[in-house]
Design a protein around this motif. Structure first.
Motif, mmCIF file in Angstrom:
data_model
loop_
_atom_site.group_PDB
_atom_site.id
_atom_site.type_symbol
_atom_site.label_atom_id
_atom_site.label_comp_id
_atom_site.label_asym_id
_atom_site.label_seq_id
_atom_site.Cartn_x
_atom_site.Cartn_y
_atom_site.Cartn_z
ATOM 1 N N PRO A 72 13.465 10.320 5.794
ATOM 2 C CA PRO A 72 12.361 9.556 6.385
ATOM 3 C C PRO A 72 10.982 10.085 6.050
ATOM 4 O O PRO A 72 10.062 9.298 5.820
ATOM 5 C CB PRO A 72 12.637 9.643 7.888
ATOM 6 C CG PRO A 72 14.118 9.744 7.973
ATOM 7 C CD PRO A 72 14.514 10.598 6.798
ATOM 8 N N VAL A 73 10.813 11.404 6.028
ATOM 9 C CA VAL A 73 9.474 11.926 5.726
ATOM 10 C C VAL A 73 9.049 11.605 4.297
ATOM 11 O O VAL A 73 7.858 11.492 4.007
ATOM 12 C CB VAL A 73 9.363 13.449 5.980
ATOM 13 C CG1 VAL A 73 9.370 13.760 7.451
ATOM 14 C CG2 VAL A 73 10.444 14.209 5.243
ATOM 15 N N ILE A 74 10.040 11.432 3.424
ATOM 16 C CA ILE A 74 9.707 11.045 2.044
ATOM 17 C C ILE A 74 9.178 9.614 2.037
ATOM 18 O O ILE A 74 8.189 9.293 1.373
ATOM 19 C CB ILE A 74 10.939 11.202 1.135
ATOM 20 C CG1 ILE A 74 11.268 12.697 0.998
ATOM 21 C CG2 ILE A 74 10.710 10.563 -0.238
ATOM 22 C CD1 ILE A 74 12.515 13.000 0.229
ATOM 23 N N GLY A 75 9.830 8.732 2.814
ATOM 24 C CA GLY A 75 9.349 7.360 2.935
ATOM 25 C C GLY A 75 7.968 7.297 3.565
ATOM 26 O O GLY A 75 7.105 6.514 3.136
ATOM 27 N N ILE A 76 7.751 8.152 4.586
ATOM 28 C CA ILE A 76 6.430 8.205 5.236
ATOM 29 C C ILE A 76 5.372 8.640 4.225
ATOM 30 O O ILE A 76 4.284 8.065 4.146
ATOM 31 C CB ILE A 76 6.466 9.161 6.443
ATOM 32 C CG1 ILE A 76 7.378 8.597 7.552
ATOM 33 C CG2 ILE A 76 5.051 9.391 6.993
ATOM 34 C CD1 ILE A 76 7.745 9.622 8.609
ATOM 35 N N ALA A 77 5.695 9.681 3.459
ATOM 36 C CA ALA A 77 4.745 10.199 2.465
ATOM 37 C C ALA A 77 4.381 9.125 1.434
ATOM 38 O O ALA A 77 3.223 8.999 1.032
ATOM 39 C CB ALA A 77 5.342 11.427 1.771
ATOM 40 N N ARG A 78 5.388 8.343 1.026
ATOM 41 C CA ARG A 78 5.121 7.272 0.056
ATOM 42 C C ARG A 78 4.179 6.224 0.649
ATOM 43 O O ARG A 78 3.268 5.733 -0.022
ATOM 44 C CB ARG A 78 6.437 6.602 -0.351
ATOM 45 C CG ARG A 78 7.315 7.445 -1.268
ATOM 46 C CD ARG A 78 8.634 6.746 -1.492
ATOM 47 N NE ARG A 78 9.525 7.507 -2.363
ATOM 48 C CZ ARG A 78 10.799 7.193 -2.556
ATOM 49 N NH1 ARG A 78 11.326 6.152 -1.943
ATOM 50 N NH2 ARG A 78 11.557 7.912 -3.370
ATOM 51 N N ARG A 79 4.418 5.877 1.902
ATOM 52 C CA ARG A 79 3.582 4.856 2.549
ATOM 53 C C ARG A 79 2.153 5.365 2.747
ATOM 54 O O ARG A 79 1.196 4.604 2.629
ATOM 55 C CB ARG A 79 4.199 4.452 3.889
ATOM 56 C CG ARG A 79 5.408 3.544 3.724
ATOM 57 C CD ARG A 79 6.104 3.275 5.073
ATOM 58 N NE ARG A 79 7.094 2.226 4.885
ATOM 59 C CZ ARG A 79 6.949 0.972 5.288
ATOM 60 N NH1 ARG A 79 5.856 0.609 5.909
ATOM 61 N NH2 ARG A 79 7.897 0.071 5.075
ATOM 62 N N ILE A 80 2.039 6.626 3.075
ATOM 63 C CA ILE A 80 0.700 7.214 3.207
ATOM 64 C C ILE A 80 -0.007 7.207 1.854
ATOM 65 O O ILE A 80 -1.201 6.891 1.746
ATOM 66 C CB ILE A 80 0.794 8.656 3.762
ATOM 67 C CG1 ILE A 80 1.301 8.652 5.214
ATOM 68 C CG2 ILE A 80 -0.549 9.362 3.661
ATOM 69 C CD1 ILE A 80 0.354 8.057 6.221
ATOM 70 N N GLN A 81 0.734 7.548 0.811
ATOM 71 C CA GLN A 81 0.161 7.623 -0.533
ATOM 72 C C GLN A 81 -0.381 6.275 -0.995
ATOM 73 O O GLN A 81 -1.445 6.204 -1.613
ATOM 74 C CB GLN A 81 1.232 8.120 -1.503
ATOM 75 C CG GLN A 81 0.687 8.495 -2.865
ATOM 76 C CD GLN A 81 1.731 9.227 -3.693
ATOM 77 O OE1 GLN A 81 2.925 9.092 -3.481
ATOM 78 N NE2 GLN A 81 1.278 10.026 -4.647
ATOM 79 N N ARG A 82 0.352 5.198 -0.643
ATOM 80 C CA ARG A 82 -0.125 3.875 -1.083
ATOM 81 C C ARG A 82 -0.977 3.187 -0.014
ATOM 82 O O ARG A 82 -1.226 1.985 -0.087
ATOM 83 C CB ARG A 82 1.048 2.992 -1.506
ATOM 84 C CG ARG A 82 2.021 2.614 -0.426
ATOM 85 C CD ARG A 82 3.003 1.571 -0.985
ATOM 86 N NE ARG A 82 3.907 1.097 0.038
ATOM 87 C CZ ARG A 82 5.174 1.447 0.143
ATOM 88 N NH1 ARG A 82 5.695 2.319 -0.706
ATOM 89 N NH2 ARG A 82 5.931 0.949 1.104
ATOM 90 N N LYS A 83 -1.406 3.980 0.994
ATOM 91 C CA LYS A 83 -2.327 3.510 2.031
ATOM 92 C C LYS A 83 -1.761 2.319 2.818
ATOM 93 O O LYS A 83 -2.481 1.382 3.144
ATOM 94 C CB LYS A 83 -3.686 3.105 1.417
ATOM 95 C CG LYS A 83 -4.353 4.173 0.580
ATOM 96 C CD LYS A 83 -4.893 5.291 1.435
ATOM 97 C CE LYS A 83 -5.689 6.289 0.601
ATOM 98 N NZ LYS A 83 -6.170 7.443 1.392
ATOM 99 N N ASP A 84 -0.460 2.380 3.114
ATOM 100 C CA ASP A 84 0.157 1.301 3.892
ATOM 101 C C ASP A 84 -0.554 1.190 5.245
ATOM 102 O O ASP A 84 -0.597 2.167 6.017
ATOM 103 C CB ASP A 84 1.642 1.615 4.124
ATOM 104 C CG ASP A 84 2.312 0.602 5.013
ATOM 105 O OD1 ASP A 84 2.522 -0.529 4.561
ATOM 106 O OD2 ASP A 84 2.605 0.950 6.183
#
Length: 944
Positions: free
Chosen positions: A77-89
């Motif tokens: 989950p933290v990997i998914g969170i990091a991806r969403r943060i990176q793309r400014k979700d």
């Protein structure tokens, strides 16, 4: 707040919560370590306060208590969170800024998943310290620590050696964003939701099929129409060479389960309304009709209608027949006329249309009625358990529903008229990364074989050997032990321990958190050792006492082994009820497989869930109160006191701000009361060893109440009943104290000072596990000797607890109430109140009644007459009737000197009723003959 920080620093400096092997009784308890991907909220506060209260209580009882903590940072989950943060979700940024209150400069760093868990694990630790948790922080670890990973490798290899790990395919919960299977630990919503197998029935429409997913393929004989939701998007897809029409929102789930899928084109559902499809079993033609209740995410977004047996179908059809506007829009006026419910299943006490009858029973008005789900569930259960296929059904008539269901599904599949799909029992299921999860068929996946019958039986032995709080949830464990199938134990991406024999896979979070309690016992030693020294032989030596060649000094290995054997088995494991179906049951499976019975866990406590102002708490919806905010607003002790008093741990609690503020006032009262009493007793230091022996009745009564509250609070805490313990130790004792202070009024003699000194010493200690900072501050001020956290738990002096004393004071209080009630009824303000105590002969009759045990009128009357107790036989008979009917209950309290007790309380009674009190042992002055109404423990009253 300053006081709380003061004591947290003092505890840490003194190291009083550091637990080392030593003589005496030990207690080892753990609570599920947190997965730190978000801020700590008040639900977490309850989870971690319960074990802290128990740990503090047992320390004061003289136990050597180990209460450790660690951080569960493995998973995807933290990997998914990091991806969403990176793309400014936008959703993710909003949740972490507004709900989790992460500063923007920190949030920018959340593109690194390891930084996320590092940030929140530090935040958790800070807040846990702010709550005053008595944790041994020397044992802290992260599940990505190399030493811990060696431990996990050893564990999974042990299971594989025993043939309990296999490779194969299986449907799993899956997050498309994280590209990984997920467990309940990984979810924001949908914890505990199961995966159901559905049958897909193919209804022919020209060159395509409308495919409807169902639990109940046997009801195909009762189909009258198909439902589509005209507000949703539908698509035509290619599946294994066939063209299927399904909802767009169901495609992702389907595509992860069928190998050869491809979207052909978009379909307008409104253009299909009114068309006919062919029933795959009967060959009949059925119309396609509109229905807005159809969930496009569930199954295929296509539903076949069986109005005789599905309440939702019956209601939808009835509503549609009333809706002339909708009929006209889709030109289906004539189509609806011929649609009538078709019976398929026969149930005792139901007619041709069970759905019609259950709708009447539940008084359901329309499709939006919340009772519709209850009606549906009840009917489905009855039909499954007791139903038989109706005799008119060819081939299957008379067969039980469950049997027919399986045979019909298999037949249709073999004929190419049906297929299968897996879906969640409920929607939505949302990963911690914020994405909606689907069901995916995982191939070449590693599984732990919880389906193994021998292992299930061994786990049941483990379950039967331990204590569960509350007892009723044992049935849940039994169900899940039997129900659990093979579990996907590895993933392709995420943080965690690589699978030792197949390092392209990473062990998933629930599979690496089953026996970690054992790791706590040796964690401080392992921090000093290199990870490469911790081979399988090392853990075999430590945990299983097997002599092997080691890479470390043998003396050190023996010392580590002794520490493990000192603390293990685990005495108590605490966790939430939604983890019974996975983590807690896995905990039992793995202990039974790896450890001998002497090291199996001894107890489990299951927690309820948290509500916020009556609504379910949800981080993803922003419906939470952060624990840090609650501490800032009210103080840790107030938060602790509210969480422990609002519900028992296994019950759901409800955080209500008004009630929290009320709790704050109660705590302020307790502090003020301590100051008041300390001033009354002359600022003399308290003692834990001095026990007063009062001679006055009210002094004896107060000693009775104190010791009774100690006894009941202790008993409650032994069973983790924090709410009941606080009822006794705080709320009821406060009521007792208020009464005592009222009774002694301003006459605080030396005896009263001794009693109050004893009371305050006891009370601070009773409250210490719940409000440790306040208790320490009061202890320092009024005792001045050490920490109250290390003071002895108050001892129960049974000799002070007396039913006779309790009954006697109850008589005084009831006398006051009776006088006030008579004043109110007569509407007078008397100058004098005459109180008549029970005569000797009535006491003797009462004693006889208790001596006989279960007296009847004849036996008691006969004995009373033979002993010549009373001359007036009518009065004697009337009293005996009353004794048998109203008075003889439970244990006989014993005879009390009513005249002396009431005389001692005379000043108090006079002040309460505002009249002069005359207490009579005889009836020389009895102008209205009231004395004859006096009975033991209940004097008669006359107002003058």
């Amino acid at each position: 707040m300053d006081i709380e920080r003061k004591w947290q620093k003092k505890w840490e400096k003194a190291g009083i919560f550091q637990a080392n092997p030593q003589g005496g009784k030990k207690l080892f308890l753990t609570v599920a370590y947190p997965y730190p991907s978000g801020a700590m909220h008040i639900g977490h506060g309850r989870t971690y306060t319960v074990p802290d209260v128990y740990a503090r209580f047992k320390r004061m009882q003289g136990y050597n208590v180990l209460f450790p903590m660690a951080w569960h940072v493995t998973g995807a989950p933290v990997i998914g969170i990091a991806r969403r943060i990176q793309r400014k979700d936008p959703w993710t940024w909003k949740i972490y800024q507004e709900v989790h209150k992460v500063p923007p400069e920190e949030l920018e760093k959340f593109t690194d998943p390891e930084y996320i868990v590092e940030y929140f694990s530090k935040e958790y630790k800070r807040i846990m310290k702010a709550m005053g948790y008595s944790i041994d922080w020397r044992r802290e670890f992260k599940t990505t620590d190399p030493q811990y990973q060696k431990f996990i490798e050893w564990q999974i290899k042990k299971l594989k050696e025993k043939g309990l790990v296999r490779k194969g395919e299986h449907p799993v919960k899956y997050c498309p964003e994280c590209e990984n299977p997920v467990g309940d630990h990984d979810l924001l919503e949908g914890e505990g939701v199961g995966i159901n197998q559905l049958t897909i029935l193919k209804f022919k429409l020209e060159d395509s099929y409308l495919v409807a997913a169902t639990f109940r393929p046997e009801t195909i004989f009762g189909a009258t129409n198909l439902w589509l939701n005209p507000k949703e998007k539908y698509i035509k897809v290619k599946v294994d060479g066939e063209k299927w029409i399904i909802s767009e929102k169901s495609y992702e789930n389907l595509s992860q389960q069928k190998k050869d899928t491809k979207i052909i084109e978009e379909i307008n559902p409104e253009e299909l309304i009114g068309s006919n499809v062919k029933n795959p079993m009967t060959g009949e033609k059925h119309p396609i009709l509109p229905a807005y209740f159809v969930d496009p995410e569930y199954g295929t977004g296509v539903v076949f209608s069986v109005p005789a047996h599905a309440p939702a179908d019956y209601i939808a059809l009835r509503d549609l027949k009333k809706d002339k506007k909708l009929q006209k829009k889709y030109k289906i006026e004539n189509t609806l006329e011929g649609i009538k419910p078709v019976n398929v299943i026969t149930i005792e006490d139901y007619g041709e249309c069970p759905a019609c009858e259950i709708i009447k029973k539940f008084k359901i008005k329309n499709q939006k009625d919340p009772k519709l789900d209850d009606a549906t569930n009840e009917l489905y259960k009855i039909e499954h358990a007791k139903g038989k296929m109706s005799q008119h059904i060819p081939e299957y008539g008379g067969k039980p529903v469950a049997e027919a269901r399986e045979k019909i599904a298999e037949r249709l599949k073999s004929e190419g008229k049906a297929d299968e799909i897996f879906d969640f029992a409920e929607h939505p299921v949302i990963c911690r990364c914020g994405s909606r999860c689907i069901v995916k068929i995982m191939e070449n996946q590693w599984f732990i074989k919880y389906s193994d019958k021998k292992w299930k039986n061994l786990t049941l032995e483990c379950l039967n050997s331990l204590r569960i709080v509350p007892e009723e949830v044992k049935a849940n464990f039994e169900y899940y032990i039997e129900w659990l199938d093979d579990w996907a134990c590895a993933r392709r991406i995420g943080l965690g321990t690589p699978l030792p024999w197949d390092p392209d896979w990473i062990i998933e979070p629930l599979s690496d958190s089953t026996i970690y309690m054992s790791y706590y016992t040796i964690a401080p030693h392992l921090k000093k050792l290199p990870a490469n020294a911790l081979n399988d032989e090392f853990f075999d030596k430590i945990f299983l006492d097997q002599d092997n060649k080691l890479k470390i000094d043998e003396k050190m290995a023996n010392r580590i082994s002794r520490e493990f054997n000192y603390w293990y088995p685990l005495d108590w494991r605490l966790s939430a009820k939604d983890l019974i179906g996975n983590h807690l049951t896995f905990h039992l499976f793995h202990h039974s497989a790896i450890f001998p019975p002497s090291k199996w866990p001894k107890g489990i406590v299951v927690f309820g869930m948290g509500l916020l102002e009556g609504k379910k708490m949800s981080s993803s919806k922003g419906n939470v109160v952060l624990l840090s905010d609650a501490i800032e607003a009210h103080g840790a002790d107030v938060v602790r006191l509210f969480l422990m008093s609002s519900a028992e741990p296994w019950q759901d609690f409800d955080w209500r701000e008004k009630e929290v503020i009320g709790t704050k006032r109660r705590l302020e009262w307790f502090r003020e009361f301590g100051e008041k009493i300390f001033n009354i007793i002359g600022s003399e230091r308290l003692s834990v060893s001095e026990i007063p022996e009062p001679t006055s009745f009210i002094g004896k009564w107060m000693m009775d109440r104190i010791n009774l509250r100690i006894r009941e609070a202790t008993k409650a805490l032994e069973g983790f009943q924090t709410r009941r313990a606080l009822q006794e130790a705080f709320f009821l004792l406060r009521k007792d104290v208020d009464h005592y202070m009222k009774r002694i009024r301003d006459r605080v003699d030396e005896e009263a000072k001794d009693v109050l000194r004893y009371l305050l010493s006891v009370w601070i200690r009773l409250m210490s596990p719940f409000i440790p900072h306040t208790a320490e501050e009061m202890w320092e001020k009024y005792v001045g000797d050490g920490f109250v956290s290390e003071a002895p738990w108050p001892r129960v002096y049974e000799e002070f607890i007396s039913l006779k004393i309790q009954k006697a004071e109850e008589m005084v209080q009831e006398t006051v109430k009776d006088i006030m009630e008579i004043k109110k009824i007569l509407n007078i303000t008397p100058e004098k109140v005459h109180v008549y105590v029970a005569p000797e002969w009535k006491w003797r009759v009462l004693e006889m009644a208790y001596e006989i045990g279960k007296p009847d009128m004849g036996a008691l009357m006969g004995r009373a007459i033979s002993e010549g107790i009373h001359d007036d036989k009518k009065e004697l008979a009337d009293f005996i009737k009353r004794v048998i009917k109203d008075i003889v209950r439970g244990e006989y309290p014993g005879r009390v000197d009513e005249h002396k007790i009431l005389s001692d309380a005379k000043d108090y009674i006079e002040a309460e009723v505002n009249a002069r009190i005359m207490i009579h042992e005889d009836a020389e002055y009895d102008p209205e003959g009231k004395a004859k109404n006096a009975i033991p423990y209940k004097p008669a009253i006359y107002l003058e």
